[in-house]
Write a protein that holds these residues in place. Structure first.
Motif, PDB file in Angstrom:
ATOM      1  N   THR A   1       0.760  -1.219  -0.023  1.00  0.00           N
ATOM      2  CA  THR A   1       0.159  -0.116  -0.096  1.00  0.00           C
ATOM      3  C   THR A   1       0.836   1.288  -0.035  1.00  0.00           C
ATOM      4  OG1 THR A   1      -1.738  -1.006   1.378  1.00  0.00           O
ATOM      5  CG2 THR A   1      -1.759   0.976   1.150  1.00  0.00           C
ATOM      6  N   SER A   2       2.142   1.228   0.984  1.00  0.00           N
ATOM      7  CA  SER A   2       2.966   2.169   0.893  1.00  0.00           C
ATOM      8  C   SER A   2       4.207   1.645   1.380  1.00  0.00           C
ATOM      9  CB  SER A   2       2.346   3.613   1.602  1.00  0.00           C
ATOM     10  OG  SER A   2       2.290   3.162   3.008  1.00  0.00           O
ATOM     11  N   PHE A   3       5.360   2.392   0.963  1.00  0.00           N
ATOM     12  CA  PHE A   3       6.648   2.063   1.847  1.00  0.00           C
ATOM     13  C   PHE A   3       7.540   3.540   1.827  1.00  0.00           C
ATOM     14  CE2 PHE A   3      11.229   0.950   1.351  1.00  0.00           C
ATOM     15  CZ  PHE A   3      11.335   0.422   2.545  1.00  0.00           C
ATOM     16  N   THR A   4       7.896   3.646   2.957  1.00  0.00           N
ATOM     17  CA  THR A   4       8.677   4.797   3.141  1.00  0.00           C
ATOM     18  C   THR A   4      10.071   4.596   4.034  1.00  0.00           C
ATOM     19  OG1 THR A   4       7.370   5.286   5.176  1.00  0.00           O
ATOM     20  CG2 THR A   4       6.880   6.532   3.101  1.00  0.00           C
ATOM     21  N   ILE A   5      11.006   5.188   3.628  1.00  0.00           N
ATOM     22  CA  ILE A   5      12.174   5.002   4.401  1.00  0.00           C
ATOM     23  C   ILE A   5      12.312   6.063   5.647  1.00  0.00           C
ATOM     24  CG2 ILE A   5      14.726   5.537   4.503  1.00  0.00           C
ATOM     25  CD1 ILE A   5      13.940   2.968   3.092  1.00  0.00           C
ATOM     26  N   VAL A   6      12.288   5.859   7.033  1.00  0.00           N
ATOM     27  CA  VAL A   6      12.135   6.388   8.147  1.00  0.00           C
ATOM     28  C   VAL A   6      13.456   6.839   8.582  1.00  0.00           C
ATOM     29  CG1 VAL A   6       9.822   5.836   8.705  1.00  0.00           C
ATOM     30  CG2 VAL A   6      11.802   4.710   9.689  1.00  0.00           C
ATOM     31  N   HIS A   7      14.456   6.232   8.335  1.00  0.00           N
ATOM     32  CA  HIS A   7      15.867   6.674   9.088  1.00  0.00           C
ATOM     33  C   HIS A   7      16.802   5.828   8.067  1.00  0.00           C
ATOM     34  CE1 HIS A   7      18.936   7.652  11.766  1.00  0.00           C
ATOM     35  NE2 HIS A   7      19.411   6.601  11.768  1.00  0.00           N
ATOM     36  N   GLN A   8      17.951   6.481   7.873  1.00  0.00           N
ATOM     37  CA  GLN A   8      18.955   5.832   7.257  1.00  0.00           C
ATOM     38  C   GLN A   8      20.466   6.352   7.829  1.00  0.00           C
ATOM     39  OE1 GLN A   8      18.182   6.214   3.134  1.00  0.00           O
ATOM     40  NE2 GLN A   8      19.418   8.057   2.918  1.00  0.00           N
ATOM     41  N   GLY A   9      21.458   5.575   7.771  1.00  0.00           N
ATOM     42  CA  GLY A   9      22.627   6.074   8.585  1.00  0.00           C
ATOM     43  C   GLY A   9      23.662   5.016   8.178  1.00  0.00           C
ATOM     44  N   SER A  10      24.763   4.921   9.120  1.00  0.00           N
ATOM     45  CA  SER A  10      25.893   3.953   9.069  1.00  0.00           C
ATOM     46  C   SER A  10      26.113   3.517  10.417  1.00  0.00           C
ATOM     47  CB  SER A  10      27.104   4.730   8.513  1.00  0.00           C
ATOM     48  OG  SER A  10      27.019   5.005   7.057  1.00  0.00           O
ATOM     49  N   SER A  11      26.553   2.280  10.460  1.00  0.00           N
ATOM     50  CA  SER A  11      26.870   1.468  11.746  1.00  0.00           C
ATOM     51  C   SER A  11      28.225   2.171  12.083  1.00  0.00           C
ATOM     52  CB  SER A  11      26.871   0.087  11.706  1.00  0.00           C
ATOM     53  OG  SER A  11      28.012  -0.153  10.764  1.00  0.00           O
ATOM     54  N   LYS A  12      28.618   1.917  13.374  1.00  0.00           N
ATOM     55  CA  LYS A  12      29.953   2.232  13.869  1.00  0.00           C
ATOM     56  C   LYS A  12      31.153   1.576  12.920  1.00  0.00           C
ATOM     57  CE  LYS A  12      28.541   2.812  18.617  1.00  0.00           C
ATOM     58  NZ  LYS A  12      28.847   2.529  19.998  1.00  0.00           N
ATOM     59  N   GLY A  13      30.626   0.629  12.188  1.00  0.00           N
ATOM     60  CA  GLY A  13      31.745  -0.139  11.388  1.00  0.00           C
ATOM     61  C   GLY A  13      31.734   0.388  10.116  1.00  0.00           C
ATOM     62  N   GLY A  14      30.754   1.441   9.787  1.00  0.00           N
ATOM     63  CA  GLY A  14      30.697   2.279   8.297  1.00  0.00           C
ATOM     64  C   GLY A  14      29.735   1.537   7.627  1.00  0.00           C
ATOM     65  N   LEU A  15      29.112   0.484   8.065  1.00  0.00           N
ATOM     66  CA  LEU A  15      28.178  -0.237   7.054  1.00  0.00           C
ATOM     67  C   LEU A  15      26.841   0.641   6.931  1.00  0.00           C
ATOM     68  CD1 LEU A  15      28.566  -3.980   7.999  1.00  0.00           C
ATOM     69  CD2 LEU A  15      29.136  -2.904   5.942  1.00  0.00           C
ATOM     70  N   PRO A  16      26.586   1.148   5.954  1.00  0.00           N
ATOM     71  CA  PRO A  16      25.036   1.813   5.497  1.00  0.00           C
ATOM     72  C   PRO A  16      23.968   0.885   5.758  1.00  0.00           C
ATOM     73  CG  PRO A  16      26.443   1.728   3.538  1.00  0.00           C
ATOM     74  CD  PRO A  16      27.150   0.827   4.516  1.00  0.00           C
ATOM     75  N   TYR A  17      22.978   1.587   6.619  1.00  0.00           N
ATOM     76  CA  TYR A  17      21.492   0.798   6.869  1.00  0.00           C
ATOM     77  C   TYR A  17      20.550   1.818   6.614  1.00  0.00           C
ATOM     78  CZ  TYR A  17      21.336   3.170  11.059  1.00  0.00           C
ATOM     79  OH  TYR A  17      21.587   4.180  11.963  1.00  0.00           O
ATOM     80  N   ALA A  18      19.321   1.215   6.371  1.00  0.00           N
ATOM     81  CA  ALA A  18      18.293   2.165   6.484  1.00  0.00           C
ATOM     82  C   ALA A  18      16.948   1.289   7.041  1.00  0.00           C
ATOM     83  CB  ALA A  18      17.605   2.210   4.660  1.00  0.00           C
ATOM     84  N   ILE A  19      16.025   2.030   7.550  1.00  0.00           N
ATOM     85  CA  ILE A  19      14.938   1.535   8.415  1.00  0.00           C
ATOM     86  C   ILE A  19      13.666   2.193   7.628  1.00  0.00           C
ATOM     87  CG2 ILE A  19      13.723   1.580  10.427  1.00  0.00           C
ATOM     88  CD1 ILE A  19      16.587   1.876  11.832  1.00  0.00           C
ATOM     89  N   GLY A  20      12.739   1.377   7.387  1.00  0.00           N
ATOM     90  CA  GLY A  20      11.755   1.752   6.578  1.00  0.00           C
ATOM     91  C   GLY A  20      10.292   1.176   7.184  1.00  0.00           C
ATOM     92  N   GLN A  21       9.061   1.601   6.644  1.00  0.00           N
ATOM     93  CA  GLN A  21       7.872   1.295   7.066  1.00  0.00           C
ATOM     94  C   GLN A  21       7.110   0.762   5.964  1.00  0.00           C
ATOM     95  OE1 GLN A  21       4.899   4.017   8.666  1.00  0.00           O
ATOM     96  NE2 GLN A  21       4.798   2.731  10.490  1.00  0.00           N
ATOM     97  N   TYR A  22       6.653  -0.483   5.936  1.00  0.00           N
ATOM     98  CA  TYR A  22       6.123  -1.133   4.834  1.00  0.00           C
ATOM     99  C   TYR A  22       4.425  -1.293   5.272  1.00  0.00           C
ATOM    100  CZ  TYR A  22       5.009  -4.530   1.228  1.00  0.00           C
ATOM    101  OH  TYR A  22       4.313  -5.226   0.023  1.00  0.00           O
ATOM    102  N   ILE A  23       3.621  -0.903   4.696  1.00  0.00           N
ATOM    103  CA  ILE A  23       2.184  -1.207   4.909  1.00  0.00           C
ATOM    104  C   ILE A  23       1.591  -1.792   3.756  1.00  0.00           C
ATOM    105  CG2 ILE A  23      -0.086   0.056   5.334  1.00  0.00           C
ATOM    106  CD1 ILE A  23       1.461   2.393   6.433  1.00  0.00           C
TER     107      ILE A  23
END
Length: 131
Positions: A80-102
């Motif tokens: 129905t929808s998908f949004t990225i609510v946060h993105q960043g990098s871990s202490k080790g430098g690995l990028p990540y993203a957090i989203g919400q899927y409805i």
């Protein structure tokens, strides 16, 4: 000597910008693929093996197997929808993203971790957890 320092600083900033841009581009491409429910497009950004968590089922799949897992997931849970609510990098430098899927009134928290693979950034871990 000062000009060499500025040239070096400029070159380093270009490298950082291109890496950051490539990470953001990967996240944007994956976001659009998830939003459209396209397992084929999502899988283009999978590493050769990817850790997939759907609800509490955690499995490691090949890129091809993960595509079929997501094809089934999107079939049973059309977006129905998908949004990225946060993105960043871990202490080790690995990028990540957090989203919400409805989907059909159900909400899933999506978490993906991305790693550098040559000149590309690929997903090596992705989770869809029902909230």
């Amino acid at each position: 000597m000062k000009s060499l320092k500025y040239i070096l600083l400029f070159c380093l900033s270009l490298v950082f910008f291109s890496e950051t841009h490539a990470q953001k581009e990967t996240i944007d491409d994956v976001k659009n693929a998830i939003k459209s429910g396209s397992s084929k497009e999502v899988s283009k950004h999978f590493d050769a093996n990817v850790d997939v968590t759907i609800d509490s089922d955690i499995q490691t799949y090949s890129k091809i197997q993960a595509e079929y897992v997501f094809k089934d997931f999107f079939k049973n849970n059309p977006p129905t929808s998908f949004t990225i609510v946060h993105q960043g990098s871990s202490k080790g430098g690995l990028p990540y993203a957090i989203g919400q899927y409805i989907s059909n009134g159900q909400t899933f928290r999506v978490w993906m971790r991305i790693k550098s693979s040559g000149e590309r950034y690929l997903i090596n871990e992705i989770s869809f957890i029902k909230e």
